[in-house]
Design an enzyme around this catalytic site. Structure first.
Site, PDB file in Angstrom:
ATOM      1  N   SER A  15      47.810  72.742  -1.161  1.00 34.81           N
ATOM      2  CA  SER A  15      46.307  70.936  -1.002  1.00 34.81           C
ATOM      3  C   SER A  15      44.786  70.774  -0.815  1.00 34.81           C
ATOM      4  O   SER A  15      44.772  71.424  -0.184  1.00 34.81           O
ATOM      5  CB  SER A  15      47.309  70.023  -0.098  1.00 34.81           C
ATOM      6  OG  SER A  15      46.493  69.392   0.634  1.00 34.81           O
ATOM      7  N   HIS A  40      49.438  69.836  -5.266  1.00 32.77           N
ATOM      8  CA  HIS A  40      49.556  69.023  -4.475  1.00 32.77           C
ATOM      9  C   HIS A  40      48.212  67.828  -4.099  1.00 32.77           C
ATOM     10  O   HIS A  40      46.998  68.511  -3.372  1.00 32.77           O
ATOM     11  CB  HIS A  40      50.118  69.029  -2.365  1.00 32.77           C
ATOM     12  CG  HIS A  40      50.429  68.185  -1.674  1.00 32.77           C
ATOM     13  ND1 HIS A  40      52.330  67.998  -1.645  1.00 32.77           N
ATOM     14  CD2 HIS A  40      49.878  67.540  -0.952  1.00 32.77           C
ATOM     15  CE1 HIS A  40      51.913  67.413  -0.779  1.00 32.77           C
ATOM     16  NE2 HIS A  40      50.519  66.771  -0.292  1.00 32.77           N
ATOM     17  N   ASP A  42      46.857  64.616  -2.752  1.00 33.17           N
ATOM     18  CA  ASP A  42      46.491  63.718  -1.542  1.00 33.17           C
ATOM     19  C   ASP A  42      45.677  62.090  -2.050  1.00 33.17           C
ATOM     20  O   ASP A  42      44.426  62.494  -1.491  1.00 33.17           O
ATOM     21  CB  ASP A  42      46.388  64.252  -0.098  1.00 33.17           C
ATOM     22  CG  ASP A  42      47.513  65.223   0.013  1.00 33.17           C
ATOM     23  OD1 ASP A  42      48.329  64.767   0.605  1.00 33.17           O
ATOM     24  OD2 ASP A  42      47.174  66.817   0.401  1.00 33.17           O
ATOM     25  N   MET A  44      44.856  58.820  -0.249  1.00 33.27           N
ATOM     26  CA  MET A  44      43.918  58.208   0.363  1.00 33.27           C
ATOM     27  C   MET A  44      43.261  56.828   0.646  1.00 33.27           C
ATOM     28  O   MET A  44      42.656  56.654   0.344  1.00 33.27           O
ATOM     29  CB  MET A  44      44.124  58.694   2.357  1.00 33.27           C
ATOM     30  CG  MET A  44      44.721  60.037   2.443  1.00 33.27           C
ATOM     31  SD  MET A  44      44.311  61.015   3.357  1.00 33.27           S
ATOM     32  CE  MET A  44      44.942  62.018   3.424  1.00 33.27           C
ATOM     33  N   HIS A  73      50.710  62.759  -3.460  1.00 32.31           N
ATOM     34  CA  HIS A  73      51.010  62.448  -2.684  1.00 32.31           C
ATOM     35  C   HIS A  73      50.415  61.101  -2.563  1.00 32.31           C
ATOM     36  O   HIS A  73      49.303  61.051  -1.602  1.00 32.31           O
ATOM     37  CB  HIS A  73      50.911  63.264  -1.151  1.00 32.31           C
ATOM     38  CG  HIS A  73      51.801  62.971   0.019  1.00 32.31           C
ATOM     39  ND1 HIS A  73      50.768  63.462   0.739  1.00 32.31           N
ATOM     40  CD2 HIS A  73      52.572  61.924   0.512  1.00 32.31           C
ATOM     41  CE1 HIS A  73      51.201  62.960   2.449  1.00 32.31           C
ATOM     42  NE2 HIS A  73      52.300  61.972   1.291  1.00 32.31           N
ATOM     43  N   MET A  75      48.986  58.046  -0.322  1.00 30.81           N
ATOM     44  CA  MET A  75      49.419  57.776   1.302  1.00 30.81           C
ATOM     45  C   MET A  75      48.812  56.662   0.783  1.00 30.81           C
ATOM     46  O   MET A  75      47.431  56.082   1.216  1.00 30.81           O
ATOM     47  CB  MET A  75      48.828  58.611   2.224  1.00 30.81           C
ATOM     48  CG  MET A  75      49.873  59.881   2.511  1.00 30.81           C
ATOM     49  SD  MET A  75      48.502  61.157   3.023  1.00 30.81           S
ATOM     50  CE  MET A  75      48.347  62.261   1.990  1.00 30.81           C
ATOM     51  N   MET A 144      57.235  65.513   6.519  1.00 33.41           N
ATOM     52  CA  MET A 144      55.760  65.062   7.352  1.00 33.41           C
ATOM     53  C   MET A 144      55.904  66.332   8.777  1.00 33.41           C
ATOM     54  O   MET A 144      56.159  65.376   9.567  1.00 33.41           O
ATOM     55  CB  MET A 144      54.849  64.042   7.109  1.00 33.41           C
ATOM     56  CG  MET A 144      54.410  63.127   6.071  1.00 33.41           C
ATOM     57  SD  MET A 144      53.344  64.292   5.045  1.00 33.41           S
ATOM     58  CE  MET A 144      51.707  64.191   5.717  1.00 33.41           C
ATOM     59  N   GLY A 152      44.574  70.151   7.984  1.00 38.78           N
ATOM     60  CA  GLY A 152      44.107  70.493   9.343  1.00 38.78           C
ATOM     61  C   GLY A 152      44.049  70.936  11.068  1.00 38.78           C
ATOM     62  O   GLY A 152      44.097  70.594  11.504  1.00 38.78           O
ATOM     63  N   ASP A 182      54.929  69.118   4.608  1.00 39.05           N
ATOM     64  CA  ASP A 182      53.960  68.557   4.504  1.00 39.05           C
ATOM     65  C   ASP A 182      52.923  68.778   6.107  1.00 39.05           C
ATOM     66  O   ASP A 182      53.099  68.108   6.300  1.00 39.05           O
ATOM     67  CB  ASP A 182      53.866  68.033   3.451  1.00 39.05           C
ATOM     68  CG  ASP A 182      51.925  67.634   2.969  1.00 39.05           C
ATOM     69  OD1 ASP A 182      51.110  67.909   3.880  1.00 39.05           O
ATOM     70  OD2 ASP A 182      51.770  66.375   2.566  1.00 39.05           O
TER      71      ASP A 182
HETATM   72  C1  DX5 Z   1      47.623  65.140   5.006  1.00 39.70           C
HETATM   73  C2  DX5 Z   1      48.430  65.569   3.833  1.00 39.70           C
HETATM   74  C3  DX5 Z   1      47.633  67.149   3.507  1.00 39.70           C
HETATM   75  C4  DX5 Z   1      47.083  67.764   4.147  1.00 39.70           C
HETATM   76  C5  DX5 Z   1      47.675  69.250   4.846  1.00 39.70           C
HETATM   77  O1  DX5 Z   1      47.811  63.872   5.497  1.00 39.70           O
HETATM   78  O2  DX5 Z   1      48.891  64.917   3.529  1.00 39.70           O
HETATM   79  O3  DX5 Z   1      48.944  67.549   2.168  1.00 39.70           O
HETATM   80  O4  DX5 Z   1      46.564  68.251   3.347  1.00 39.70           O
HETATM   81  O5  DX5 Z   1      46.863  70.039   5.245  1.00 39.70           O
HETATM   82  P1  DX5 Z   1      46.943  70.567   6.223  1.00 39.70           P
HETATM   83  O6  DX5 Z   1      47.683  72.433   5.367  1.00 39.70           O
HETATM   84  O7  DX5 Z   1      45.678  71.900   6.631  1.00 39.70           O
HETATM   85  O8  DX5 Z   1      47.852  70.580   7.565  1.00 39.70           O
HETATM   86 ZN    ZN Z   2      50.264  65.632   1.315  1.00 41.25          ZN
END
Ligand code: DX5
Ligand code: ZN
Length: 225
Positions: A15, A40, A42, A44, A73, A75, A144, A152, A182
């Protein structure tokens, strides 16, 4: 850390959320040369999750520089409003949140009509029951293992039981959906996640905070350095 002997190799999707966006081109080149199975990405909106990441200008840059398939992904609320725009960026799979779709079945069909694979993501508290009558239409379920919005965070351990139960549901329905997990995945917990039944793991900070992201991706696949 569990023993990795005899464990199947997971698909690994880095990601880019945790990368340094001033050097996105460099990051994508590193991922291109790695054993990552897909990228991947993300997106948002600051409404569905309490954070805003990026939109179409960054997707365009990714499309121009990645050689890996892209999983988006989303969100965001009402993802159906943006599917057509996003699908133009050579997206391999779109993953929407069940919680963000009033008409999930319809959104899944819309994704497929646009020529993309369809994934559905579930927040940590969302029961698997909402997938009962749509699972056969899905290419992937993304569980999730953190509350979405930020990289992080720490892996939520209840996810392990949820992975096993999702595997039972997929088997019972004769469905082909892959299970992706994820959030908070690292070299220490990847083995138990895969043992519980995951096919694919997303990893952000454990890959891009490492001094050698390419090696970190290989290590998640079980390769010794
Ligand atoms: C969180 C994202 C993840 C995130 C994962 O909302 O959907 O894809 O980037 O990051 P780590 O691996 O640091 O948890
Ligand atoms: Zn994600």
């Amino acid at each position: 850390m569990k023993d990795r002997n005899n464990m199947k190799e997971p698909l690994v999707a880095p990601s880019i959320l945790s990368t340094d966006f001033a050097h996105l081109g460099r990051t994508l080149a590193t991922v291109n040369e790695s054993k990552a199975d897909w990228l991947h990405v993300d997106v948002m909106d600051g409404v569905f999750v309490p954070n805003i990441s990026f939109g179409t200008p960054v997707l365009k840059a990714i499309q121009q520089h990645t050689k890996k398939p892209v999983e988006l992904h989303l969100m965001i609320v009402q993802p159906e409003r943006y599917l057509e725009i996003f699908a133009r960026f050579n997206i391999s799979q779109v993953t929407v949140h069940a919680e963000a779709c009033t008409h999930l079945h319809s959104v899944v069909q819309q994704i497929k009509r646009l020529g993309c694979k369809a994934g559905v993501a579930l927040n940590p508290h969302t029961p698997l029951g909402c997938l009962e009558y749509v699972i056969q239409d899905l290419d992937m379920v993304c569980l999730m293992s953190v509350n979405p919005g930020f990289g992080g965070q720490k892996f939520i351990p209840q996810t392990l039981d949820k992975i096993s139960r999702l595997r039972e549901l997929i088997n019972r329905k004769g469905a082909a959906a892959l299970i992706e997990v994820d959030g908070g995945i690292n070299q220490t917990n990847v083995t138990e996640v895969v043992s519980a039944g995951a096919d694919a793991v997303v990893a952000g900070s454990s890959v891009f905070d490492s001094s050698d992201p390419r090696q970190a991706i290989a290590a998640l696949k079980g390769e010794q350095s």
